[in-house]
Design a protein around this motif. Sequence first.
Motif, PDB file in Angstrom:
ATOM      1  N   MET A  41       1.729   8.475   1.254  1.00 22.43           N
ATOM      2  CA  MET A  41       1.401   7.392   1.058  1.00 22.43           C
ATOM      3  C   MET A  41       1.022   6.906  -0.101  1.00 22.43           C
ATOM      4  O   MET A  41       1.259   5.902  -0.493  1.00 22.43           O
ATOM      5  N   ALA A  42       0.565   7.716  -1.006  1.00 24.11           N
ATOM      6  CA  ALA A  42       0.274   7.504  -2.247  1.00 24.11           C
ATOM      7  C   ALA A  42       1.564   7.137  -3.298  1.00 24.11           C
ATOM      8  O   ALA A  42       1.664   6.015  -4.084  1.00 24.11           O
ATOM      9  N   ALA A  43       2.679   7.793  -2.732  1.00 18.70           N
ATOM     10  CA  ALA A  43       3.956   7.717  -3.389  1.00 18.70           C
ATOM     11  C   ALA A  43       4.449   6.245  -2.901  1.00 18.70           C
ATOM     12  O   ALA A  43       5.128   5.556  -3.831  1.00 18.70           O
ATOM     13  N   LEU A  44       4.350   5.886  -1.748  1.00 20.60           N
ATOM     14  CA  LEU A  44       4.590   4.423  -1.357  1.00 20.60           C
ATOM     15  C   LEU A  44       3.896   3.288  -2.041  1.00 20.60           C
ATOM     16  O   LEU A  44       4.645   2.495  -2.675  1.00 20.60           O
ATOM     17  N   MET A  45       2.636   3.525  -2.263  1.00 19.65           N
ATOM     18  CA  MET A  45       1.772   2.710  -3.157  1.00 19.65           C
ATOM     19  C   MET A  45       2.191   2.469  -4.537  1.00 19.65           C
ATOM     20  O   MET A  45       2.318   1.447  -5.190  1.00 19.65           O
ATOM     21  N   ALA A  46       2.316   3.834  -5.265  1.00 17.76           N
ATOM     22  CA  ALA A  46       2.910   3.744  -6.368  1.00 17.76           C
ATOM     23  C   ALA A  46       4.229   3.290  -6.743  1.00 17.76           C
ATOM     24  O   ALA A  46       4.571   2.350  -7.658  1.00 17.76           O
ATOM     25  N   LEU A  47       5.150   3.169  -5.707  1.00 20.56           N
ATOM     26  CA  LEU A  47       6.318   2.742  -5.872  1.00 20.56           C
ATOM     27  C   LEU A  47       6.361   0.882  -5.907  1.00 20.56           C
ATOM     28  O   LEU A  47       7.024   0.489  -6.518  1.00 20.56           O
ATOM     29  N   ALA A  48       5.649   0.595  -4.847  1.00 18.49           N
ATOM     30  CA  ALA A  48       5.251  -0.590  -4.602  1.00 18.49           C
ATOM     31  C   ALA A  48       4.690  -1.426  -6.014  1.00 18.49           C
ATOM     32  O   ALA A  48       5.057  -2.453  -6.455  1.00 18.49           O
ATOM     33  N   TYR A  49       3.587  -0.583  -6.626  1.00 19.81           N
ATOM     34  CA  TYR A  49       3.227  -1.195  -7.953  1.00 19.81           C
ATOM     35  C   TYR A  49       4.314  -0.965  -8.867  1.00 19.81           C
ATOM     36  O   TYR A  49       4.301  -2.057  -9.779  1.00 19.81           O
ATOM     37  N   ASP A  50       5.241   0.069  -8.989  1.00 19.09           N
ATOM     38  CA  ASP A  50       6.135   0.081 -10.153  1.00 19.09           C
ATOM     39  C   ASP A  50       7.013  -1.079 -10.049  1.00 19.09           C
ATOM     40  O   ASP A  50       7.368  -1.522 -10.989  1.00 19.09           O
ATOM     41  N   SER A  58     -10.849   1.884   5.155  1.00 21.17           N
ATOM     42  CA  SER A  58     -11.119   2.846   3.929  1.00 21.17           C
ATOM     43  C   SER A  58     -10.049   3.897   4.610  1.00 21.17           C
ATOM     44  O   SER A  58     -10.466   4.585   5.338  1.00 21.17           O
ATOM     45  N   ILE A  59      -8.964   4.065   3.637  1.00 21.74           N
ATOM     46  CA  ILE A  59      -8.074   5.199   3.864  1.00 21.74           C
ATOM     47  C   ILE A  59      -7.908   6.394   2.748  1.00 21.74           C
ATOM     48  O   ILE A  59      -7.739   5.927   1.692  1.00 21.74           O
ATOM     49  N   GLU A  60      -8.114   7.481   3.104  1.00 24.42           N
ATOM     50  CA  GLU A  60      -7.657   8.575   2.193  1.00 24.42           C
ATOM     51  C   GLU A  60      -6.335   8.845   2.145  1.00 24.42           C
ATOM     52  O   GLU A  60      -5.661   9.302   2.955  1.00 24.42           O
ATOM     53  N   ASN A 104      14.922   9.491  11.397  1.00 22.19           N
ATOM     54  CA  ASN A 104      16.287   8.923  10.970  1.00 22.19           C
ATOM     55  C   ASN A 104      16.048   7.882   9.739  1.00 22.19           C
ATOM     56  O   ASN A 104      16.941   7.407   9.164  1.00 22.19           O
ATOM     57  N   ARG A 105      14.758   7.608   9.828  1.00 18.23           N
ATOM     58  CA  ARG A 105      14.307   6.421   9.046  1.00 18.23           C
ATOM     59  C   ARG A 105      14.386   6.609   7.475  1.00 18.23           C
ATOM     60  O   ARG A 105      14.184   8.028   7.196  1.00 18.23           O
ATOM     61  N   HIS A 106      14.647   5.786   6.539  1.00 15.44           N
ATOM     62  CA  HIS A 106      14.631   6.053   5.187  1.00 15.44           C
ATOM     63  C   HIS A 106      13.081   6.706   4.851  1.00 15.44           C
ATOM     64  O   HIS A 106      12.187   6.083   5.496  1.00 15.44           O
ATOM     65  N   PRO A 107      13.050   7.567   3.783  1.00 16.35           N
ATOM     66  CA  PRO A 107      11.713   8.096   3.519  1.00 16.35           C
ATOM     67  C   PRO A 107      10.753   7.023   3.366  1.00 16.35           C
ATOM     68  O   PRO A 107       9.514   7.265   3.567  1.00 16.35           O
ATOM     69  N   VAL A 108      11.095   5.806   2.708  1.00 16.31           N
ATOM     70  CA  VAL A 108      10.070   5.020   1.981  1.00 16.31           C
ATOM     71  C   VAL A 108       9.516   4.259   3.512  1.00 16.31           C
ATOM     72  O   VAL A 108       8.212   3.950   3.578  1.00 16.31           O
ATOM     73  N   VAL A 109      10.367   4.147   4.397  1.00 16.49           N
ATOM     74  CA  VAL A 109       9.835   3.407   5.656  1.00 16.49           C
ATOM     75  C   VAL A 109       9.075   4.520   6.401  1.00 16.49           C
ATOM     76  O   VAL A 109       8.134   4.363   7.301  1.00 16.49           O
ATOM     77  N   GLN A 110       9.526   5.802   6.596  1.00 15.57           N
ATOM     78  CA  GLN A 110       8.796   6.647   7.114  1.00 15.57           C
ATOM     79  C   GLN A 110       7.134   6.874   6.513  1.00 15.57           C
ATOM     80  O   GLN A 110       6.278   7.045   7.138  1.00 15.57           O
ATOM     81  N   GLN A 111       7.238   6.479   5.080  1.00 13.22           N
ATOM     82  CA  GLN A 111       5.803   6.518   4.469  1.00 13.22           C
ATOM     83  C   GLN A 111       4.902   5.338   4.843  1.00 13.22           C
ATOM     84  O   GLN A 111       3.820   5.623   4.940  1.00 13.22           O
ATOM     85  N   PHE A 112       5.781   4.336   4.972  1.00  9.23           N
ATOM     86  CA  PHE A 112       4.857   3.225   5.466  1.00  9.23           C
ATOM     87  C   PHE A 112       4.582   3.198   6.873  1.00  9.23           C
ATOM     88  O   PHE A 112       3.205   2.746   7.190  1.00  9.23           O
TER      89      PHE A 112
END
Length: 465
Positions: A148-157, A141-143, A114-122
């Motif tokens: 997860m990449a969407a989460l990091m990209a959003l944080a940087y943007d 070191s995480i692949e 039920n969590r928001h997508p960005v919190v699920q990604q985190f």
Amino acid sequence: MTNACECGSGRTHRECHGHYFNHLDLLSPAVQEISSILGNSDFNAAIAVSHKREYGYGRLPESWVKDDVRHVRVNNITYKSAYWRTFNDFLFSFLQISFGRDWWQAERSKPLTNRHPVVQQFTQYEEAEKASSRGSSGLFSIEPSGPMAALMALAYDLYLCAHNEKIPKPLLERLKSAQHYEGALYEAHVIGIFARAGFEIAFEDETDKRQSHCEFTATNKGTGRKFSVEAKAVTSRSARAGASAEPPRLRGKLYDALLKQADHPRMIFIEINRAISPKESIPEWAPHFVEQVRQAEIDMMVGDTPAAPAYLYVTNRPLLVGGAKAKVGYEVGSAGFKIVDFPPERLRGIINMQRARMLHIEAYQVFQAMQQLSSVPNYFSEHPIASFLRSVHSEKRAKGFRHPLDAFDFLFRTYHGTDKNLLIEWMSDYVPPWELNGLNQLQLAELYCAGMAETMFADLHRTAR
């Protein structure tokens, strides 16, 4: 009083070739090799070039350590923590700060589904971190998966948006809405592109309901030209997203973007969210993109009026397609909708490509930023040696010129100031004198370097084969 550019374009030198030289590291990375700069014992210049190649032409990250506490300044606000060892550590915290701590904690208290997508990604990132082991440096070191990449990209943007301008409240509200999240995620990505490409960003007044608005106005810092920017995304829920057998439908998104009121030349971005095939040298969506754009040029109407011209960019960043197993990938394309000489590759001959590039320098600059600045850096800016070493390593892996204009830029940097009479003498055996005598010095230099580049680029590719 401003100085007119010597090429005779009617624009100032700063707007034309002066601007071109100021952005060569983005437009053509092959021109200023860091090893060559070091050969002139200019270490500071080498550091500056390496920073531009990693962070672009927006504001550099501002960070320092005091009493074992990391400080990061975002525009006019300074944040600090003793737990930020990498830039990514800070970005994750900044993401939560941007959404609001109370909102974040409220979402965390919900069942996972039920969590928001960005919190699920985190949460997915946290689980991957727990399952990994620390390296000798003490870092994980995480692949990353696609989400997860969407989460990091959003944080940087969002960081780029806040550091170079501000995060508009309507964007945050759309990001917090699960229904509008993916569209807002793409809008944030487009804002990040312009921030890194060196544009000033002015957001439209979305409370003004008297007319429709584009997402924002982007002003090129070198030329001062303004553009109305609109972003449209096919969501991962679409029947044409992912590995769908149905071709992408770009025409509808283009039409929706052209409906918006634009006060300046248009730049339109469309995300298609298609699965990426590692076996294809040309993306499977590319022929559909070209076909639909060309047909729309012929028959698309907006109301009773033929559709307006626009610079069109397509991205394929299917980070949310396929759930936790989604593969990370990024493909881009560009087209001139009713703009016959953009991108420059539509023309034959390097001299024609160069002239088209100068005519559309801002649009070309944006596309280069999309291609070259797509990754999220993991280092704070006060690590100049690390940035420098990464750039040197990248140069060692590169072989030759990637593009004919790279060869042109390499030569033009040397010959742009060569005496006019000498240039005429060098070309007199190949070009009739009466064609050369009517050109000014800068035009002659362009013609000479274009001819040399044609030969150089052809020879390099014959050798490579």
